[in-house]
Design an enzyme around this catalytic site. Structure first.
Site, short mmCIF file in Angstrom:
data_model
loop_
_atom_site.label_atom_id
_atom_site.label_comp_id
_atom_site.label_asym_id
_atom_site.label_seq_id
_atom_site.Cartn_x
_atom_site.Cartn_y
_atom_site.Cartn_z
N GLU A 255 0.87 -1.18 0.00
CA GLU A 255 0.00 0.00 0.00
C GLU A 255 0.90 1.22 0.00
O GLU A 255 1.61 1.49 0.97
CB GLU A 255 -0.92 -0.01 1.21
CG GLU A 255 -2.10 0.95 1.08
CD GLU A 255 -1.86 2.28 1.77
OE1 GLU A 255 -1.54 3.24 1.04
OE2 GLU A 255 -1.99 2.36 2.99
N CYS A 289 -2.18 9.51 3.08
CA CYS A 289 -2.07 8.93 1.74
C CYS A 289 -3.37 9.03 0.97
O CYS A 289 -3.37 9.10 -0.26
CB CYS A 289 -1.62 7.48 1.82
SG CYS A 289 -2.75 6.41 2.71
#
Length: 509
Positions: A255, A289
């Protein structure tokens, strides 16, 4: 979520490797607001990391054999302990990251809810279930279940040092794995605190261990014999993790970063959209993010939307005091990136509506709103990871979607539209989309979390997240002999011909 980086808490023998097992000294975790030392931590080298994996493996079988119900009792006890000591953990998160205390509390609330979901839903998602054997194998009983890998290595980020890694840790534990966790070098104390609290409710075996250090410690974990590796960090570091894990064919979940877009259609609730843009871009000092880094707003409502965003954002103030809206830039090297993105955006024709280059005053950055920035500038194409937002005008929401999808990242996204929200969301090239809200998908435990493209692959959270930490095992059991058995050297010459005729009859229409 971006580069890893420094961090503190009490060490607990059996869950955190002892000082003697670290052969390369110690390092300090630093409060980015004050420069003061929060704690000191060992630098674990390859041998110590490998021993951690071996120790985790020794107790994993016991943990697996507890079954879903036994694991749920332990995980529920851990959840209650986390709730009871939530303020203690929030203080530590705030000290190691610099984020406001309430933001740290919010992070922990999400941790608790996800932990509850993983423990409660693991039996339904991963338990043995029967499947149809089909017409050819009607004499078989067929079933599938999801078995734990064994030991899962987790490399976590600093920006959400509890919530993000727990998306792997909690789900991996619920699935029956043991975990070795390498927290960011900026927030090692948070990792140690998580491990020590887990050891209080599961004292029998060191099932959640922590190894601390820098990039070399992370590389050692990739090579230490774990059965799967879950990584959160920058795209470039993710590529290195994948390359290292490929040496042993260790499967990975990656990720990475994002450059998430918000689409504002002409019929959007502009007040709600502006509030969402401000929170998505500025909360956690933009170090998110899945935060909003760019907005595409339909031209007919752009002027009003920009004013609403500017009015909201210019009131926000960074600082270390309890009344501050955002904290410092946790990783000092990111300050130069933020400054350059602002400078290039304005140098190439963009307009600074709120703030400018002078907003960068390390370790803090005042919120910055830029408009009309060229689409090929770094402020639009690269992850800024600071309290900045770029707002560009488009003729239609469809053009906004095209621009949003033009980048290499594909993590999250947001759409504000009364009439076309779901339609536009489905067209976004991203792993998650929020319609008429922002970042809401991360707070829904049942939804999978992850990206595409340079944002990585694999999923945490939800049923997909539980299965991510298991291997599917298919089992067939013969219930009675088949009249036609083609998988035998004793079959007659007519057996296959009859099966072909049967297929033509039942599947050829």
């Amino acid at each position: 979520m971006t580069q890893t980086a420094r961090g503190s808490a009490a060490e607990n023998p059996g869950t955190v490797l002892s000082e003697e097992s670290a052969e390369a000294g110690r390092f300090e975790s630093i409060d980015p607001r004050t420069g003061e030392t929060v704690g000191t931590h060992p630098i674990h080298e390859h041998g110590a990391v490998r021993r951690a994996v071996e120790t985790a493996r020794s107790g994993q079988r016991w943990w697996e054999e507890l079954g879903f119900a036994g694991r749920k009792r332990r995980l529920d006890a851990w959840r209650r302990l986390l709730v009871a000591r939530l303020d203690e953990a929030a203080e530590l998160i705030s000290a190691e990251t610099g984020k406001p205390l309430d933001d740290a509390r919010l992070e922990l609330v999400l941790v608790v809810d996800h932990l509850h979901w993983a423990a409660a839903n693991a039996p339904k998602v991963l338990g043995r279930r029967r499947v149809s054997p089909g017409v050819l194998m009607a004499n078989q009983a067929a079933a599938v279940e999801y078995r734990p890998f064994g030991v899962v290595g987790v490399i976590g980020p600093w920006n959400y040092p509890a919530f993000t890694p727990m998306g792997s840790i909690a789900y991996a534990l619920a699935a029956g794995n043991a975990v070795v966790f390498k927290p960011s070098e900026l927030t090692p104390g948070v990792g140690e605190w998580l491990a020590s609290t887990f050891a209080e409710v599961v004292p029998e075996h060191p099932l959640l261990q922590v190894v601390t250090g820098f990039g070399e410690t992370g590389a050692a974990l990739c090579r230490a014999g774990a059965d799967k590796l879950a990584f959160t960090g920058s795209t470039e570091t993710g590529k290195r993790v994948m390359a290292t894990c490929s040496e042993s064919l260790t499967p990975v979940l990656v990720e990475c970063g994002g450059k998430d877009a918000l689409i504002v259609d002409s019929d959007a609730d502009l007040h709600a959209a502006a509030e969402a843009a401000a929170w998505g871009a500025i909360s956690n000092a933009g170090q998110t993010c899945i935060g909003v880094e760019r907005v595409y707003v339909v031209d007919s409502v752009a002027d009003r939307f920009v004013r609403l965003v500017a009015d909201r954002v210019e009131k926000l103030r960074p600082g270390e005091q309890s009344t501050a809206d955002l904290g410092p830039i946790t990783m000092s090297s990111q300050v130069d990136v933020i400054r350059e993105h602002i400078a290039e955006g304005t140098r190439r024709g963009g307009t600074a509506v709120v703030g400018d280059e002078d907003s960068v005053r390390p370790p803090y950055v005042d919120p910055v709103v830029l408009t009309d920035v060229p689409e090929d500038s770094a402020a639009v194409t690269e992850e800024t990871f600071g309290p900045t937002i770029v707002i560009n005008r488009v003729r239609t929401a469809d053009e906004g979607i095209e621009r949003a999808n033009a980048g290499s990242y594909g993590l999250g996204g947001t759409v504000f539209s009364r009439a076309r929200g779901t339609e536009l969301a489905r067209r976004m090239r991203s792993g998650m989309v929020a319609v008429n809200s922002v970042i809401s998908f991360a707070a829904v435990p049942a939804l999978p979390f992850g990206g595409v493209g340079d944002s990585g692959f694999g999923r945490i959270h939800g049923a997909d997240g539980l299965r991510e930490f298991t291997r599917a095992q298919a089992v067939t059991r013969t219930r009675f002999p088949m009249p036609l058995n083609p998988m035998s050297f004793g079959r007659s010459g007519r057996t296959v011909r009859r099966l072909v005729a049967l297929m033509r009859l039942v599947r050829g229409r």
